[in-house]
Scaffold this active site. Structure first.
Site, PDB file in Angstrom:
ATOM      1  N   ALA A 195       0.871  -1.172   0.000  1.00 56.04           N
ATOM      2  CA  ALA A 195       0.000   0.000   0.000  1.00 56.04           C
ATOM      3  C   ALA A 195       0.913   1.229   0.000  1.00 56.04           C
ATOM      4  O   ALA A 195       2.072   1.165   0.442  1.00 56.04           O
ATOM      5  CB  ALA A 195      -0.894  -0.015   1.226  1.00 56.04           C
ATOM      6  N   GLY A 241       0.812  -4.966   1.035  1.00 58.44           N
ATOM      7  CA  GLY A 241      -0.408  -5.086   0.239  1.00 58.44           C
ATOM      8  C   GLY A 241      -0.186  -5.804  -1.087  1.00 58.44           C
ATOM      9  O   GLY A 241      -1.142  -6.337  -1.657  1.00 58.44           O
ATOM     10  N   GLU A 257      -0.410  -9.333  -0.234  1.00 61.07           N
ATOM     11  CA  GLU A 257      -1.826  -9.574   0.070  1.00 61.07           C
ATOM     12  C   GLU A 257      -2.656  -9.687  -1.208  1.00 61.07           C
ATOM     13  O   GLU A 257      -3.565 -10.517  -1.295  1.00 61.07           O
ATOM     14  CB  GLU A 257      -2.350  -8.455   0.984  1.00 61.07           C
ATOM     15  N   GLU A 311       4.745  -4.708   7.458  1.00 59.92           N
ATOM     16  CA  GLU A 311       3.931  -3.688   8.136  1.00 59.92           C
ATOM     17  C   GLU A 311       4.375  -3.355   9.556  1.00 59.92           C
ATOM     18  O   GLU A 311       4.362  -2.183   9.943  1.00 59.92           O
ATOM     19  CB  GLU A 311       2.448  -4.109   8.147  1.00 59.92           C
TER      20      GLU A 311
HETATM   21  C1  HXC Z   1       4.878   4.569  -1.528  1.00 57.90           C
HETATM   22  C2  HXC Z   1       6.735   3.638  -2.501  1.00 57.90           C
HETATM   23  C3  HXC Z   1       6.447   2.387  -1.917  1.00 57.90           C
HETATM   24  C4  HXC Z   1       5.278   2.286  -1.117  1.00 57.90           C
HETATM   25  C5  HXC Z   1       8.249   2.203  -3.058  1.00 57.90           C
HETATM   26  N1  HXC Z   1       7.867   3.470  -3.199  1.00 57.90           N
HETATM   27  N2  HXC Z   1       7.413   1.526  -2.283  1.00 57.90           N
HETATM   28  N3  HXC Z   1       5.956   4.713  -2.299  1.00 57.90           N
HETATM   29  N4  HXC Z   1       4.529   3.401  -0.940  1.00 57.90           N
HETATM   30  N5  HXC Z   1       4.900   1.135  -0.552  1.00 57.90           N
HETATM   31  C6  HXC Z   1       8.505   4.549  -3.965  1.00 57.90           C
HETATM   32  C7  HXC Z   1       9.717   5.091  -3.236  1.00 57.90           C
HETATM   33  O1  HXC Z   1       9.356   6.032  -2.271  1.00 57.90           O
HETATM   34  C8  HXC Z   1      10.472   5.716  -4.386  1.00 57.90           C
HETATM   35  O2  HXC Z   1       9.889   6.954  -4.702  1.00 57.90           O
HETATM   36  C9  HXC Z   1      10.195   4.769  -5.545  1.00 57.90           C
HETATM   37  O3  HXC Z   1       9.022   4.034  -5.180  1.00 57.90           O
HETATM   38  C10 HXC Z   1      11.306   3.772  -5.756  1.00 57.90           C
HETATM   39  O4  HXC Z   1      11.584   3.134  -4.522  1.00 57.90           O
HETATM   40  P1  HXC Z   1      13.048   3.029  -3.897  1.00 57.90           P
HETATM   41  O5  HXC Z   1      12.896   2.813  -2.449  1.00 57.90           O
HETATM   42  O6  HXC Z   1      13.900   4.162  -4.333  1.00 57.90           O
HETATM   43  O7  HXC Z   1      13.579   1.723  -4.642  1.00 57.90           O
HETATM   44  P2  HXC Z   1      14.552   0.592  -4.073  1.00 57.90           P
HETATM   45  O8  HXC Z   1      15.744   1.227  -3.388  1.00 57.90           O
HETATM   46  O9  HXC Z   1      14.773  -0.332  -5.199  1.00 57.90           O
HETATM   47  O10 HXC Z   1      13.710  -0.154  -2.929  1.00 57.90           O
HETATM   48  C11 HXC Z   1      12.565  -0.854  -3.284  1.00 57.90           C
HETATM   49  C12 HXC Z   1      11.789  -1.270  -2.019  1.00 57.90           C
HETATM   50  C13 HXC Z   1      11.517  -0.030  -1.142  1.00 57.90           C
HETATM   51  C14 HXC Z   1      12.607  -2.292  -1.221  1.00 57.90           C
HETATM   52  C15 HXC Z   1      10.498  -1.930  -2.495  1.00 57.90           C
HETATM   53  O11 HXC Z   1      10.955   0.969  -1.978  1.00 57.90           O
HETATM   54  C16 HXC Z   1      10.571  -0.311  -0.012  1.00 57.90           C
HETATM   55  O12 HXC Z   1      10.973  -0.872   1.010  1.00 57.90           O
HETATM   56  N6  HXC Z   1       9.322   0.104  -0.184  1.00 57.90           N
HETATM   57  C17 HXC Z   1       8.313  -0.040   0.857  1.00 57.90           C
HETATM   58  C18 HXC Z   1       7.809  -1.451   0.925  1.00 57.90           C
HETATM   59  C19 HXC Z   1       6.811  -1.639   2.053  1.00 57.90           C
HETATM   60  O13 HXC Z   1       7.130  -1.441   3.230  1.00 57.90           O
HETATM   61  N7  HXC Z   1       5.603  -2.031   1.690  1.00 57.90           N
HETATM   62  C20 HXC Z   1       4.529  -2.281   2.661  1.00 57.90           C
HETATM   63  C21 HXC Z   1       3.705  -1.045   2.878  1.00 57.90           C
HETATM   64  S1  HXC Z   1       2.526  -1.280   4.158  1.00 57.90           S
HETATM   65  P3  HXC Z   1      10.773   8.270  -4.957  1.00 57.90           P
HETATM   66  O14 HXC Z   1       9.750   9.351  -5.161  1.00 57.90           O
HETATM   67  O15 HXC Z   1      11.650   8.442  -3.779  1.00 57.90           O
HETATM   68  O16 HXC Z   1      11.538   7.930  -6.211  1.00 57.90           O
HETATM   69  C22 HXC Z   1       1.263  -2.097   3.412  1.00 57.90           C
HETATM   70  C23 HXC Z   1      -0.014  -2.216   4.241  1.00 57.90           C
HETATM   71  C24 HXC Z   1      -1.155  -2.797   3.449  1.00 57.90           C
HETATM   72  O17 HXC Z   1       1.343  -2.515   2.320  1.00 57.90           O
HETATM   73  C25 HXC Z   1      -2.461  -2.645   4.202  1.00 57.90           C
HETATM   74  C26 HXC Z   1      -3.020  -1.264   4.251  1.00 57.90           C
HETATM   75  C27 HXC Z   1      -4.353  -1.141   4.938  1.00 57.90           C
END
Ligand code: HXC
Length: 260
Positions: free
Chosen positions: A66, A111, A114, A134
């Site tokens: 998400a 997500g 999921e 999360e």
């Molecule tokens: C918003 C995201 C994102 C996310 C990546 N990006 N994941 N933006 N939400 N979940 C964006 C980054 O901010 C970045 O934007 C661009 O995508 C590229 O990501 P990088 O981090 O620069 O790439 P990289 O170094 O290759 O790392 C990839 C990654 C990392 C390991 C996937 O981005 C990451 O850890 N993302 C978060 C993953 C996460 O925690 N997901 C779970 C979310 S909680 P910019 O603008 O800086 O270029 C969830 C809850 C669901 O999902 C339920 C809700 C009710």
């Protein structure tokens, strides 16, 4: 149908739904979820479509979760609502009679994992990685992960993945039963399409009834589940395709199913 954050392609019997926010690694914000609801409605209503593939645009990410930027300012009420919307969308994939294949082409985090779990069958590229990160963000899975992960991989493994937020690779996901198959990245879509074709060549109503029986049956006691199965078997006996399928066997020819 034109979307901001999705691409919906149709090829004959197949719908391919791409999550299309490559700049955010296909992270799901509310707009994307609402668009997914529209796309699902369209797919359900299109009688030509027999199988769906869900995947992410690009070669790096299925869905990186998400959208964290979107979630950061959410109030408790808004957070609950967002989780609710996501759960509803994921559930639509499970409830639609057409089988849904997730072609996991990279990050399947939060997500994203999921979403993959809400699909019927998961095919992963060798570079795919999975996690429920999360708790590292101060929240819990909110698109059904706390419920589907233990059902898929068992309670112990689900708790470990959820509490540690460990990232696992495609081979480990295969080992624990989170994905059905792992393919080299450049073969993933071809393999997903091959599987879609195999399914589309079967009797569509029977496939839909089987999905219903498995889905409903997994939620209830075994006796109720058995009667759901026999009800669905009975329903198959009301279809033309049952006479075609069994008739073709007896006549030693290939069946041609009509979805009737
Ligand atoms: C918003 C995201 C994102 C996310 C990546 N990006 N994941 N933006 N939400 N979940 C964006 C980054 O901010 C970045 O934007 C661009 O995508 C590229 O990501 P990088 O981090 O620069 O790439 P990289 O170094 O290759 O790392 C990839 C990654 C990392 C390991 C996937 O981005 C990451 O850890 N993302 C978060 C993953 C996460 O925690 N997901 C779970 C979310 S909680 P910019 O603008 O800086 O270029 C969830 C809850 C669901 O999902 C339920 C809700 C009710």
């Amino acid at each position: 149908m034109a979307f901001e954050n999705l691409i919906l392609e149709k090829e004959d019997y197949l719908a391919i739904l791409y999550i299309n926010r490559p700049k955010a690694l296909n992270a799901l914000n509310a707009e994307t979820l609402y668009e997914m609801e529209e796309a699902i409605k369209d797919i359900k209503a299109d009688s030509n479509i027999k199988v769906v593939i869900v995947t992410g645009v690009g070669d790096k990410s299925f869905v990186a979760g998400a959208d964290i930027t979107f979630m950061l300012p959410l109030s408790p009420h808004e957070g609950r609502f967002f989780s609710d919307v996501g759960e509803r969308v994921m559930r639509q994939f499970e409830l639609m009679e057409k089988p849904v294949i997730a072609a996991i082409n990279g990050f399947a985090l939060g997500g994203g994992c999921e979403l993959a779990m809400a699909c019927d069958i998961r095919l992963a590229a060798e570079n795919a990685v999975f996690a429920q990160p999360e708790v590292g963000l101060g929240v819990i899975p909110g698109f059904g992960g706390t419920q589907r992960l233990p059902r898929l991989v068992g309670e112990g493994r689900a708790k470990e993945l959820t509490y540690t937020a460990d990232v696992i690779n495609a081979q480990e996901a295969y080992r624990i039963g989170l994905v059905n198959h792992v393919y080299p990245a450049d073969q993933l879509m071809d393999e997903a399409k091959k599987m879609a074709k195999k399914i589309a060549n079967k009797a569509p109503l029977a496939v839909g009834y089987a999905k219903f029986a498995i889905g409903k049956g997994m939620q209830v006691d075994i006796d109720t589940a058995m009667s759901i199965e026999s009800d669905m078997f009975g329903m198959c006996c009301a279809t033309e395709d049952k006479f075609e399928g069994m008739g073709a066997f007896v006549e030693k020819r290939k069946p041609t199913f009509k979805g009737k």
